[in-house]
Scaffold this motif. Structure first.
Motif, PDB file in Angstrom:
ATOM      1  N   LEU A 177       0.843  -1.197   0.000  1.00 58.04           N
ATOM      2  CA  LEU A 177       0.000   0.000   0.000  1.00 58.04           C
ATOM      3  C   LEU A 177       0.877   1.245   0.000  1.00 58.04           C
ATOM      4  O   LEU A 177       1.898   1.289   0.701  1.00 58.04           O
ATOM      5  N   VAL A 178       0.479   2.239  -0.798  1.00 58.68           N
ATOM      6  CA  VAL A 178       1.216   3.495  -0.863  1.00 58.68           C
ATOM      7  C   VAL A 178       0.259   4.676  -0.787  1.00 58.68           C
ATOM      8  O   VAL A 178      -0.919   4.561  -1.114  1.00 58.68           O
ATOM      9  N   ALA A 182      10.272   5.853  -5.195  1.00 64.42           N
ATOM     10  CA  ALA A 182      10.108   6.833  -4.118  1.00 64.42           C
ATOM     11  C   ALA A 182      11.393   7.610  -3.838  1.00 64.42           C
ATOM     12  O   ALA A 182      11.347   8.705  -3.279  1.00 64.42           O
ATOM     13  N   LYS A 183      12.558   7.069  -4.242  1.00 66.75           N
ATOM     14  CA  LYS A 183      13.818   7.798  -4.053  1.00 66.75           C
ATOM     15  C   LYS A 183      13.819   9.083  -4.877  1.00 66.75           C
ATOM     16  O   LYS A 183      14.327  10.110  -4.430  1.00 66.75           O
ATOM     17  N   ASP A 184      13.284   9.004  -6.100  1.00 64.17           N
ATOM     18  CA  ASP A 184      13.238  10.180  -6.971  1.00 64.17           C
ATOM     19  C   ASP A 184      11.969  10.995  -6.764  1.00 64.17           C
ATOM     20  O   ASP A 184      11.974  12.210  -6.946  1.00 64.17           O
ATOM     21  N   ALA A 185      10.886  10.340  -6.441  1.00 62.66           N
ATOM     22  CA  ALA A 185       9.592  11.019  -6.245  1.00 62.66           C
ATOM     23  C   ALA A 185       9.245  10.956  -4.763  1.00 62.66           C
ATOM     24  O   ALA A 185       8.573  10.036  -4.307  1.00 62.66           O
ATOM     25  N   GLN A 186       9.718  11.954  -4.003  1.00 61.08           N
ATOM     26  CA  GLN A 186       9.525  11.946  -2.553  1.00 61.08           C
ATOM     27  C   GLN A 186       8.058  11.959  -2.147  1.00 61.08           C
ATOM     28  O   GLN A 186       7.717  11.583  -1.037  1.00 61.08           O
ATOM     29  N   ALA A 187       7.171  12.382  -3.047  1.00 56.88           N
ATOM     30  CA  ALA A 187       5.744  12.439  -2.724  1.00 56.88           C
ATOM     31  C   ALA A 187       5.160  11.039  -2.524  1.00 56.88           C
ATOM     32  O   ALA A 187       4.209  10.865  -1.779  1.00 56.88           O
ATOM     33  N   LEU A 188       5.750  10.038  -3.169  1.00 57.00           N
ATOM     34  CA  LEU A 188       5.257   8.664  -3.030  1.00 57.00           C
ATOM     35  C   LEU A 188       5.705   8.122  -1.678  1.00 57.00           C
ATOM     36  O   LEU A 188       6.891   8.118  -1.361  1.00 57.00           O
ATOM     37  N   GLU A 189       4.742   7.684  -0.893  1.00 55.61           N
ATOM     38  CA  GLU A 189       5.034   7.232   0.457  1.00 55.61           C
ATOM     39  C   GLU A 189       4.522   5.816   0.669  1.00 55.61           C
ATOM     40  O   GLU A 189       3.336   5.554   0.511  1.00 55.61           O
TER      41      GLU A 189
END
Length: 185
Positions: free
Chosen positions: A26-27, A99-106
């Motif tokens: 889940l993200v 998520a390393k490049d797209a910090q918004a993805l959690e």
């Protein structure tokens, strides 16, 4: 009554998708740009991973009585679900890398082969190579000794061939005097 009837097919669809899944992650996707979301979906699709956004209440109902019920506490705020039926570590690997490049993805949590993992656990799992990578490494390590063995055998054969020719030449020179016509008579 009508609302429940409308929601039931969605719950059934989620239940069908998670049935037999190797892993579910889940993200929280809030803050991703359209381009990032499109790229993430593409990467997941290419890996054979189902990625969808559902209401938390629908996922909770679908998870009831399954090994994925442990994810109920992760179902707060907007949630997207990544489901893999083949490669258990693929969703964690792809989502953590993204998520390393797209910090918004959690990442919120996941279940991999029946075990519930938090974000730290998923991050560790993401470091495990894919099944194909592991098989490739195994095959490489198996082929290496065989290749080296074949190379050594070839060198021995080449050296053995030279020494055999030298031995034949030496044998001919020692036998030549014994084959004189005087010895035959």
């Amino acid at each position: 009554m009508a609302k429940v009837e409308l929601k039931q097919p969605i719950v059934q669809a989620i239940a069908e998708e998670i049935k037999g899944a190797q892993s579910v992650v889940l993200v929280d996707y809030r803050g991703l740009t359209v381009a990032q979301d499109t790229e993430l979906r593409k990467q997941l699709r290419e890996a054979g991973i189902i990625y969808k956004v559902y209401k938390n209440t629908m996922m909770k109902r679908a998870f009831e009585g399954t090994e994925f019920a442990g994810l109920d506490n992760c179902l707060e705020g907007p949630s997207a679900i990544a489901i893999s039926k083949d490669d258990a570590t693929a969703p964690a690997r792809i989502l953590c890398k993204f998520a390393k490049d797209a910090q918004a993805l959690e990442l919120k949590g996941g279940v991999v082969e029946g075990t519930v993992y938090d974000v730290a656990g998923l991050t560790e799992l993401s470091k495990i190579p894919s099944r194909e990578e592991l098989l490739s490494k195994l095959l490489g390590s198996l082929q290496s000794p065989i290749t080296n063995f074949a190379r050594v055998m070839k060198q021995i054969a080449e050296q053995g061939g030279e020494s055999a020719e030298a031995a034949e030449a030496a044998a001919e020179t020692t036998e030549a005097p014994a084959e004189t016509p005087e010895a035959d008579s």
